[in-house]
Every structure is written in structure tokens, then in C-alpha cells.
Design an enzyme around this catalytic site. Structure first.
Site, PDB file in Angstrom:
ATOM      1  N   ASP A   1     -49.927  12.421  -8.698  1.00 55.36           N
ATOM      2  CA  ASP A   1     -49.444  11.074  -8.412  1.00 55.36           C
ATOM      3  C   ASP A   1     -48.908  10.464  -9.702  1.00 55.36           C
ATOM      4  O   ASP A   1     -49.444  10.721 -10.790  1.00 55.36           O
ATOM      5  CB  ASP A   1     -50.580  10.206  -7.841  1.00 55.36           C
ATOM      6  CG  ASP A   1     -50.052   9.025  -7.038  1.00 55.36           C
ATOM      7  OD1 ASP A   1     -50.284   8.991  -5.819  1.00 55.36           O
ATOM      8  OD2 ASP A   1     -49.390   8.146  -7.627  1.00 55.36           O
TER       9      ASP A   1
ATOM     10  N   ARG B   1     -54.210   4.820 -10.262  1.00 61.64           N
ATOM     11  CA  ARG B   1     -54.781   5.457  -9.075  1.00 61.64           C
ATOM     12  C   ARG B   1     -55.548   6.723  -9.473  1.00 61.64           C
ATOM     13  O   ARG B   1     -56.655   6.974  -8.989  1.00 61.64           O
ATOM     14  CB  ARG B   1     -53.652   5.810  -8.101  1.00 61.64           C
ATOM     15  CG  ARG B   1     -54.067   6.612  -6.874  1.00 61.64           C
ATOM     16  CD  ARG B   1     -54.958   5.831  -5.944  1.00 61.64           C
ATOM     17  NE  ARG B   1     -55.068   6.482  -4.643  1.00 61.64           N
ATOM     18  CZ  ARG B   1     -56.041   6.266  -3.787  1.00 61.64           C
ATOM     19  NH1 ARG B   1     -57.002   5.404  -4.086  1.00 61.64           N
ATOM     20  NH2 ARG B   1     -56.061   6.875  -2.619  1.00 61.64           N
TER      21      ARG B   1
ATOM     22  N   THR C   1     -42.328   6.978   3.457  1.00 59.02           N
ATOM     23  CA  THR C   1     -40.929   6.961   3.878  1.00 59.02           C
ATOM     24  C   THR C   1     -40.638   5.579   4.464  1.00 59.02           C
ATOM     25  O   THR C   1     -40.720   5.376   5.679  1.00 59.02           O
ATOM     26  CB  THR C   1     -40.641   8.063   4.919  1.00 59.02           C
ATOM     27  OG1 THR C   1     -41.709   8.110   5.875  1.00 59.02           O
ATOM     28  CG2 THR C   1     -40.510   9.412   4.248  1.00 59.02           C
TER      29      THR C   1
ATOM     30  N   THR D   1     -43.258  11.091   7.452  1.00 57.46           N
ATOM     31  CA  THR D   1     -42.511  10.888   8.689  1.00 57.46           C
ATOM     32  C   THR D   1     -41.024  10.730   8.394  1.00 57.46           C
ATOM     33  O   THR D   1     -40.625   9.920   7.558  1.00 57.46           O
ATOM     34  CB  THR D   1     -43.014   9.635   9.417  1.00 57.46           C
ATOM     35  OG1 THR D   1     -44.417   9.779   9.661  1.00 57.46           O
ATOM     36  CG2 THR D   1     -42.289   9.456  10.735  1.00 57.46           C
TER      37      THR D   1
ATOM     38  N   CYS E   1     -46.417   2.740   9.826  1.00 51.92           N
ATOM     39  CA  CYS E   1     -45.906   3.690  10.818  1.00 51.92           C
ATOM     40  C   CYS E   1     -45.166   3.051  11.985  1.00 51.92           C
ATOM     41  O   CYS E   1     -43.961   3.224  12.130  1.00 51.92           O
ATOM     42  CB  CYS E   1     -47.066   4.532  11.353  1.00 51.92           C
ATOM     43  SG  CYS E   1     -47.805   5.620  10.113  1.00 51.92           S
TER      44      CYS E   1
ATOM     45  N   ARG F   1     -49.803  -2.762   3.931  1.00 51.54           N
ATOM     46  CA  ARG F   1     -48.431  -2.290   4.080  1.00 51.54           C
ATOM     47  C   ARG F   1     -47.767  -2.874   5.333  1.00 51.54           C
ATOM     48  O   ARG F   1     -48.269  -2.745   6.435  1.00 51.54           O
ATOM     49  CB  ARG F   1     -48.399  -0.763   4.150  1.00 51.54           C
ATOM     50  CG  ARG F   1     -48.778  -0.068   2.858  1.00 51.54           C
ATOM     51  CD  ARG F   1     -48.810   1.434   3.025  1.00 51.54           C
ATOM     52  NE  ARG F   1     -49.821   1.844   3.990  1.00 51.54           N
ATOM     53  CZ  ARG F   1     -49.975   3.099   4.429  1.00 51.54           C
ATOM     54  NH1 ARG F   1     -49.171   4.042   3.982  1.00 51.54           N
ATOM     55  NH2 ARG F   1     -50.926   3.397   5.295  1.00 51.54           N
TER      56      ARG F   1
END
Length: 424
Positions: free
Chosen positions: A34, A39, A85, A120, A260, A331
Site C-alpha cells: 500500500d 495505514r 474504482t 469492480t 459499491c 465512502r
């Protein structure tokens, strides 16, 4: 390639990548890669702030290491891409993270390596967008020197019942042999089993329609909620009554956020339009769901005006900022749409969410989250997220936060009809 020789590199350690890295790290030499060094430091210290993986699980993954150095990634021979994405402001796919991840892998790719994408995308993205980048950066030839697979993620943030190992996994590969290898690799950690698709494009398409279907179902009940509100009928009572039929699907109206459901349909519609078909139904559903924040704010304002509460200068409390209950994930949360719309009317909006990081909230949205609540301060309360803490508070405690004349709007059916003034 045999499983005994596998050395896995997971690119991206977010909600998708970390749980996968942990499971692979229990059986295989695995590198979590990453670019976010904070993180990595957090994970090395033994804690995951997303709460998807427990401290104990991090310890159990004794073959998992972390790095941001390209040299460390070069030791791997299987690369799994789990980067986001997103979409642009114009609702177009933003493949930037995917392309950058492919460029990174291309710099260390060797003959015989396999690159598996989990992010995705629209059908065709792996072979049409990512593979050329891998070839350009590596100087190698696809399906001769290196190979690809696609195995779409099915992570459900905050869900402690459906985990990466007990959710059936779709797999695919760029050749028959690679498809078998990818399938066996995932089958070695996925207790629920796998489904091997006939091609990468089929696997990509399967993933993108999973969330498109959910988006459309939620859009339907959101539109029904708007209709029933105009008819003076309680939506929840209607859905409960209709739900007595065995094949009625138990969807509920609400805000459609997260990475999503509110994003993936645009990948499919983009690809559809590129081949000359305009997808009316999918985009209609998106318009309905995208407008629910403004709708909620408008209904709140009208209810306050009916009670002669002066909206301009009023104080409104929103309970919940995360995109779903019992989860710190911010998000694409659509609660921010309500906040923005109420601000246009001049209301002062406070937000309380015990699950989210104030630092992240301020960085992503410029919203400061309250650390505690005071009684008798608010002209209105919107219960936007059904965190267990809010359910435990109950109607009486939430009412105590308000002034004598107030409006309580329950978006999640946490309160009774007597305890709230509005329900979605």
C-alpha cells in the site's frame, strides 16, 4: 504454477484487500502493499481502523508482511489488485487507481506471473484497459509471458457474519490453465467454495450487475416511499403487509451510499453507452437514489414549517454519518447530501456518529462530528443511520435532545410512529 510456489502480493489494503491478505497470509507468503504509510504503520502495530479484521486475526496471519517498497513486491509471483474504482464528478468510471496499480505491477512483473484483479469494473476492463498497461510497463506479452485472472470482491463492510472466507467466490482466468490455477488458489482459503466463470468478461459482468440489481430494487422502494408519502400512507406498514407473500423481496427505502451500490451501475452504463445502447432503467434508478438526500431535507423543512419552526437559523441534529449501520465506512455517504441541502435553507446542522473518525470526516467532507450530545438543543433530529447505539437510545432519549416544538425524522424505522414525526 503450483500452489506450493505461490508468493502473493496484495495491492491495496483497504476494506477489500486487508481481509484477503490476512486469509492468504495464514497459508502463503503474502505481502500487503500500500502507498499509504500511515495505514501500514497501523497494521504493523496490530490494529485495523476499518474494523474489518480483528487484532487477533492480524496475529494469526503469520506469513503476512507489509511494505510500500517496489523492491519487496518484486519477490511475488501472484499479484492481486484490490484498489478502489471510483467515479468522476460527471459519473464516469475513474480507472486511475487501477491503471496506477497496473503500472506498479508492470515494473516488477516476471515471466510466468499471474495478475488477478478484484476491483469492480465494466466487462472488458481487465483485458482492454489493464493488460495493455502491464505489457507496456513490463515489456512482456499477455498470455505468453504473463497471465491474468478476475475474481470480484464481495466484501460487505461491517458484516461480521458474511466474511471473505464464507462468501462464495467467482473466479476466472485468461486461459483454461490459469482459470484452473486461480480457482484452486481461492478455493484453498474460501470455505464457501468457488464458481469458475467461463471468461474474465463473464466474471466482470457478474460482479457489476450484483450491485446494479440492488440499486434498482432500492430505487423502487424509494419511489414507492415518495408515492405513499403523498398518499398519506405509512410505507413501512405497506412493506410489512406485502412482505407476508413468500416471494416479496424485503427491501427498504433509504440513502444509497458506500463504494459499491451507488457507484458500480455507472461502470455498466458507461460500457453500455460505448456500444450504442442507452440503459433507461438503470439510470432511472440511479437518479431516484441520488436524489434521496435532497428529498429528505425537503420533507424535513416542510414538516418544520408546518409546526411554525423557523428553519433559517434552526438547529438540526443528524444521527449517523457512515454509509451504513455499525460500520465506520464514510465512502460515498449520502448523509452529506442532507447536510448540504439543509445548509441551503440556513439551518445549522450538527452530526453525531460514534463509529466514525472525526479526522477522516473533516478530511473527506469538512464535517466535524460531535463527541457528545446535549439535551434540549435541537429543533429537529434526523435519524439517518441505524447504529446499535441509536437503537439503544430509543425514542424517549432522542426526544430529550429536542426543544418542546421539534420534528423527528426516522429514516431507518428505529422509532415507533408515536416517537417520530416523519418516517421515510
Amino acid at each position: 504454477m503450483s500452489l506450493e510456489k505461490v508468493k502473493i502480493g496484495i495491492i491495496g489494503l483497504g476494506y477489500v484487500g486487508l481481509p484477503l491478505a490476512v486469509e492468504f497470509g495464514k497459508q502463503y507468503s503474502t505481502l500487503g502493499f500500500d502507498i499509504n504509510q500511515d495505514r501500514l504503520s497501523e497494521l504493523r502495530s496490530g490494529h485495523d481502523s476499518t474494523l474489518e479484521v480483528s487484532d487477533e486475526e492480524l496475529v494469526e496471519a503469520d506469513q503476512l508482511t507489509y511494505s510500500h517498497n517496489l523492491e519487496d513486491l518484486q519477490n511475488c509471483n501472484v499479484y492481486v489488485v484490490t484498489v478502489p474504482t471510483p467515479i468522476t464528478e460527471n459519473k464516469q468510471p475513474d480507472l486511475t487507481p487501477l491503471i496506477k496499480a497496473s503500472e506498479t505491477i508492470g515494473q516488477v512483473l516476471s515471466k510466468g506471473d499471474v495478475v488477478i484483479y478484484e476491483s469492480t469494473v465494466y466487462p472488458g476492463a481487465t483485458e482492454e484497459d489493464c493488460v495493455p498497461v502491464l505489457e507496456r510497463c513490463s515489456g512482456l506479452t499477455f498470455n505468453r509471458d504473463f497471465y491474468c485472472g478476475y475474481s470480484p470482491e464481495r466484501i460487505n463492510p461491517g458484516d461480521k457474519e458474511h466474511r471473505v472466507t464464507n462468501i462464495l467466490k467467482v473466479t476466472s482466468g485468461s486461459t483454461t490453465e490459469v482459470a484452473d490455477f486461480v480457482d484452486s488458489l481461492y478455493k484453498s482459503i474460501i470455505t464457501a467454495g468457488t464458481h469458475k466463470a467461463s471468461s474474465i468478461k463473464v466474471a466482470e459482468a457478474a460482479k457489476v450487475i450484483e450491485n446494479t440489481q440492488r440499486d434498482l430494487n432500492i430505487a423502487l422502494v424509494n419511489e414507492l416511499a415518495i408515492i405513499f408519502n403523498k398518499l398519506g400512507i405509512d410505507t413501512e406498514e405497506v412493506l410489512v403487509a406485502a412482505g407476508t407473500k413468500w416471494n416479496f423481496l424485503p427491501y427498504r427505502p433509504g440513502l444509497v451510499g458506500g463504494h459499491c451500490i451507488g457507484v458500480d451501475p455507472y461502470y455498466l452504463t458507461h460500457k453500455s453507452q460505448s456500444v450504442g445502447y442507452f440503459p433507461d432503467v438503470i439510470l432511472a434508478g440511479r437518479r431516484i437514489n441520488s436524489g434521496m438526500g435532497a428529498y429528505v431535507a425537503g420533507e424535513m423543512v416542510k414538516a418544520m414549517m408546518k409546526k411554525r419552526i423557523h428553519v433559517n437559523g434552526s438547529r438540526i441534529l443528524i444521527l449517523g454519518l457512515a454509509f451504513k449501520e455499525n460500520c465506520p465506512d464514510l465512502r460515498n455517504t449520502k448523509v452529506v447530501d442532507i447536510i448540504s441541502e439543509l445548509g441551503i435553507y440556513g439551518a445549522k446542522v450538527d452530526v453525531y456518529d460514534p463509529w466514525v473518525s472525526n479526522e477522516e470526516s473533516e478530511r473527506e467532507y469538512g464535517i466535524s462530528v460531535l463527541s457528545s450530545l446535549e439535551q434540549g438543543q435541537y429543533d429537529g433530529v434526523i435519524l439517518a443511520v441505524a447504529h446499535s447505539e441509536f437503537r439503544d437510545m430509543g425514542g424517549e432519549e432522542i426526544q430529550k435532545l429536542c426543544r418542546p416544538s421539534r420534528v423527528i425524522y426516522d429514516l431507518k424505522y428505529v422509532l415507533t410512529t408515536q416517537q417520530s414525526d416523519l418516517r421515510l
